[in-house]
Design a protein around this motif. Structure first.
Motif: not given
Lengths: 376, 349
Positions: A115-127, A157-163, A301-307
Motif C-alpha cells: 500500500v503506498r501513499m501518493v500525493y496525486s493520481s499522476a504519482d499512481a500512474l507513474k508507479i 492510461a488508455k492512450i498509453l495502453g497501460l494494462e 474505460y472498463a479495462p481500467w476499472d478495478a471493480e
C-alpha cells in the motif's frame, strides 16, 4: 506570504467580527452549515468561533471525503490491496480509516500488502509505468475537486495502453449530499436541525461553478454563500448569510469570486463527463444510500476499472455501534455529544472516520477546540 | 624473479569502491577502513590509544549522557548531511541539560554496496562538525549489513558532558508564570529535507538549520543560571516539544502565533504541502523556559549569539489541569496546539 496572509489578517477579522455582531439580530439565532471539511478545518484552526457572537453558530457538514466513505468501501480497498501482485495507491488519510475488526490499510500494509501513499493520481500512474510486473490500483476518493485528476490518469492510461493500471472509483457528488441533508427528517419534518443557510464549498465550486446551488436556494429557500477556505473568507461568508437571513432572501452568493464562476471549469467538467457516469445509488457514511450521488467508470474505460477487473466483492459493514459519525456527518450531533469522543475514540485510535481526517469534524474539534469543552 | 613488496596493502578505493561485507568482518579490510577513514578523519589522542574503549578524566560534578540514532533520508541535504547532523544532534541533547559536552562516540551501520566516496564525505563532515564543536569522537564501532537490510548508512552517536555548578535544568521545572522563548526561525530543517525527497519536485532556497547549540547554551546559562527548561524541538517540531514540557511539568501553556518566528519560504512550502510549521523538525533551534523576571536578560543574551539572533518570546506557562498547549491565533481566535497524530499529511480536498 503574498495572497495568503491577506486572508488571515487579524485586524480585518476583528472588524468583520464587529460587523457580524452588529448586524446579527439579538432576538434570533442563526445556524449555518459549512458543508466542506476544508471550512470545518479553517474554523477550528483559526478559532473563528471565538470571533462569532453567541447567537451565530456553525454546524459541521458532511463534506469530508475521507469521512463519508462507508466502511464497506474501505474493506473492499483492503481486499484489493491483499490480492497477489497488487500495489494499492491512495491519499494519505485513507490509510488510517478503521474498517472491520480494527483493520485499516495501514495495518494491511504492516501485514505485507503493498500500500503506498501518493500525493496525486499522476504519482499512481507513474508507479504503474515503472512497475510493469505489478497491478497498480489507484483507490480514488473525493468530491468534484479530485475527480478531474482521476479522469486525466484514466485517459492517459488508455492512450498509453497501460494494462497494469486501474482505478477503484469512489468519487461522490456534493449537490446530491446537500439535497439529502435538506430532505432529511431532521430538517424537513422534525425541525431538530435548524438550518438557516449554507457556506458553499470552495474548491468543489471551482469545478462545478455556483449554478448547481441555485436549485437549493430556490427550492428549499436556504441561502448559500460560496466561500474560500481562508478564515476571512469564512467570516465574510457568515456576514453575507446573516444579511440574507435578515433581509428574507435565499440566494446563491459568491464570496470566492477570485476562483469560482457561475459555470465553473468547463474543461474539467468535460473531462469528467468523458470518463465517468452517475451511479444509480451510492452508500455514504451517515447519509445511507443516496441516489445519483456517486460516479462510476464508463464502459469505454472498463479495462481500467478495478471493480470490474478484479470483480471486487461488495462489503456491507455497519458502523461501530457506539460511533456517532453518522449523526455528526448529518449535522444532527456535535462531536462532544458522542460518548466515545476523546475517550475511546482519539486521533491515535479512531473508531469512526470523522476522527481520522484533519477535515473531519471530530478530528478538528479534538485537535484544535476540545479545550472549550472543559469550560462548559 | 617477481618482486613482492613487503607488507604492501592496496589503499582503500575511495573513488569508486563500495562497502562490502568484509568491511564489517573484523578482518584486515575492516582494520584498513578504520585506519584510513575513521582514524584519519577523527584523529585525537583517545583514538590513538587504539583500544576498544576510550579512557578519559572528567571534571567533578553532575554528568549527563545522551544518545541519538540518525536514519535521515536523503543522506545529503541543503545545509548539511547525516554526518554533521549526527554530531549536532547529540551535542544538542547533552547541551539541553545546560551541560558542557565533552566526548562523543560514533557507531556506524553500513549497508553493503554503499559508495565509499559517500561514506568518506559523511565521515569528513562529522569530523569537521566535531572539531568545530570542540567535542572529540573518542570511540566508535562499524557494522555492515547485507544489501536491502539498511538504508545506506545509519549513525548512532552518544555524548557525555558535565553540568556547571548551580544549574538545574529539567523538563519538569516549568512553572505557571514562566516565559517561553525560542532561539530562531522554525521549520527550516524539516522543509529542507522534505523538498529533497524525490516524490516532491520542489526547488526551494531553504537550508537545514543543523548546528551545535552548546555555545549558545553556555552563554545563556552564564547569564541566567536559573533557566528552568531547555529542549531542542527536533522531530515533531515546536508543538511536540511544548506538549512534552507541559506534560512533564504538569502545567499548561499559551503561545501567540504572531510571535513565533517562521521564514516566509518555510510558511509558503508548508502551505503548499499542507503542513503546519509548528510540527516541522528543527536541528539548530532550542526552546527555553525561564522565570518571567529573567526573560529580558535571557532574550538579550540569546540575540547576542549568532545562533540566537532571531530569538523571540512566544508565550507563557499557565496553570491548567489538562496540560493543554493553547495558541492565540494571529487571526484573533484560540486553539489547541496538540500532539501530532501519525505523520503530518497533506489535505485531500
Amino acid at each position: 506570504m503574498k495572497y495568503i496572509d491577506e486572508f488571515r489578517d487579524g485586524t480585518l477579522a476583528r472588524k468583520l467580527a464587529a460587523d457580524i455582531a452588529r448586524e446579527a439580530d439579538p432576538a434570533r439565532r442563526y445556524s449555518f452549515m459549512e458543508f466542506c471539511g476544508g471550512h470545518t478545518h479553517a474554523i477550528s484552526r483559526y478559532g473563528v468561533e471565538d470571533l462569532l457572537p453567541q447567537n451565530v453558530r456553525m454546524i459541521h457538514g458532511p463534506g469530508c471525503p475521507v469521512c463519508v466513505l462507508p466502511v464497506g468501501r474501505i474493506q473492499a480497498a483492503i481486499w484489493l490491496a491483499r490480492q497477489p501482485g497488487v500495489v494499492l495507491c491512495t491519499y494519505g488519510d485513507m490509510l488510517r480509516v478503521p474498517a472491520e475488526k480494527g483493520l485499516s490499510l495501514l495495518k494491511a500494509k504492516a501485514e505485507g500488502a503493498d500500500v503506498r501513499m501518493v500525493y496525486s493520481s499522476a504519482d499512481a500512474l507513474k508507479i504503474a509505468q515503472s512497475h510493469p510486473d505489478k497491478e497498480v490500483v489507484f483507490f480514488a476518493i473525493g468530491f468534484e475537486t479530485t475527480t478531474p485528476p482521476t479522469a486525466v490518469v484514466l485517459q492517459q492510461a488508455k492512450i498509453l495502453g497501460l494494462e497494469n493500471f486501474s482505478v477503484f472509483c469512489n468519487h461522490v457528488l456534493t449537490p446530491a449530499a446537500i439535497q439529502n441533508i435538506l430532505e432529511s427528517p431532521e430538517v424537513r419534518k422534525l425541525g431538530t436541525l435548524p438550518l438557516d443557510g449554507f457556506i458553499g464549498p470552495a474548491h468543489v465550486s471551482t469545478i462545478i461553478g455556483s449554478r448547481p446551488y441555485e436549485y437549493f436556494a430556490e427550492e428549499y429557500q436556504k441561502p448559500v454563500v460560496i466561500a474560500g477556505f481562508e478564515p476571512l473568507d469564512v467570516m465574510q461568508a457568515i456576514r453575507m448569510l446573516v444579511r440574507q437571513v435578515n433581509q428574507g432572501r435565499a440566494e446563491v452568493e459568491n464570496e470566492f469570486t477570485r476562483a469560482v464562476s457561475r459555470d465553473g471549469n468547463l474543461k474539467a467538467q468535460a473531462l469528467v463527463a468523458d470518463v465517468f457516469e452517475l451511479r444509480k445509488t451510492f452508500e455514504w457514511r451517515g447519509l445511507g444510500d443516496v441516489p445519483y450521488s456517486g460516479l462510476r467508470i464508463k464502459d469505454s474505460y472498463a479495462p481500467w476499472d478495478a471493480e470490474r477487473k478484479f470483480t471486487v466483492p461488495g462489503f456491507s459493514i455497519p458502523d461501530h455501534k457506539a460511533c456517532e459519525c453518522g449523526a455528526i456527518l448529518r449535522g444532527v450531533k456535535h462531536p462532544r455529544d458522542c460518548a466515545v469522543f476523546g475517550t475511546v475514540c482519539t486521533p491515535e485510535n479512531p473508531i469512526g472516520s470523522c476522527m481520522v481526517s484533519s477535515e473531519g469534524a471530530c478530528a478538528a474539534h479534538y485537535t484544535y477546540g476540545r479545550y472549550r469543552d472543559t469550560n462548559r | 624473479m617477481s618482486e613482492i613488496r613487503k607488507n604492501y596493502i592496496r589503499p582503500v578505493d575511495f573513488k569508486h569502491g563500495r562497502v562490502d561485507m568484509t568491511h564489517g568482518s573484523g578482518g584486515r579490510a575492516m582494520a584498513q577502513l578504520i585506519d584510513e577513514l575513521f582514524m584519519s578523519a577523527f584523529d585525537n589522542e583517545f583514538l590513538r590509544q587504539q583500544n576498544d574503549q576510550a579512557c578519559f578524566r572528567v571534571p567533578t560534578g553532575r554528568m549527563v549522557m545522551a544518545t541519538d540514532s540518525h536514519v535521515v533520508s536523503p543522506l545529503f541535504f541543503p545545509g548539511g548531511d547525516i554526518g554533521c547532523l549526527s554530531v549536532h544532534g547529540t551535542v544538542n541533547d547533552v547541551a539541553m541539560s545546560g551541560a558542557q559536552p565533552l566526548y562523543l562516540s560514533a557507531g556506524f551501520i553500513l549497508e553493503e554496496g554503499f559508495p565509499l566516496a559517500d561514506l568518506k564525505r559523511i565521515v569528513e563532515s562529522m569530523a569537521r562538525a566535531a572539531m568545530e564543536a570542540g567535542v572529540p569522537i573518542v570511540t566508535g564501532d562499524t557494522k555492515v549489513v547485507e544489501q536491502g537490510k539498511g538504508d545506506g548508512v545509519f549513525i548512532n552517536t552518544t555524548g557525555v558532558g558535565v553540568v556547571p555548578e548551580g544549574v538545574d535544568i529539567s523538563g519538569n521545572r516549568a512553572r505557571p508564570g514562566d516565559v517561553i522563548l525560542v532561539s530562531g526561525h522554525l521549520g527550516d530543517h524539516g522543509v529542507a529535507i522534505m523538498a529533497q525527497r524525490e516524490d516532491l519536485a520542489f526547488d526551494l532556497p531553504i537550508r537545514s538549520d543543523t548546528a551545535a547549540l552548546h555555545g549558545l547554551v553556555a552563554a545563556m546559562v552564564e547569564a541566567v543560571p536559573g533557566i528552568h527548561c531547555l529542549r531542542d524541538p527536533t522531530r515533531g517540531g515546536l508543538a511536540t516539544t511544548l506538549n512534552e514540557l507541559a506534560q512533564q511539568s504538569r502545567a499548561g501553556m499559551v503561545i501567540r502565533e504572531g510571535a513565533i518566528p517562521v521564514r516566509e519560504e518555510v510558511k509558503a512550502a508548508c502551505e503548499f504541502l499542507g503542513l503546519d510549521p509548528l510540527y516541522v523538525a528543527n536541528e539548530g533551534k532550542l526552546v527555553a523556559i525561564c522565570p518571567a523576571e529573567e526573560a529580558d536578560r535571557l532574550l538579550a543574551t540569546m540575540r547576542a549569539h549568532p545562533l540566537g539572533r532571531d530569538a523571540a518570546v512566544i508565550g507563557e506557562v499557565t496553570e491548567d489541569a489538562h496540560h493543554f498547549v493553547q495558541m492565540e491565533t494571529a487571526f484573533g481566535g484560540k486553539r489547541i496546539v496538540d500532539w501530532l497524530t501519525g505523520e503530518q499529511l497533506p489535505r485531500i480536498c
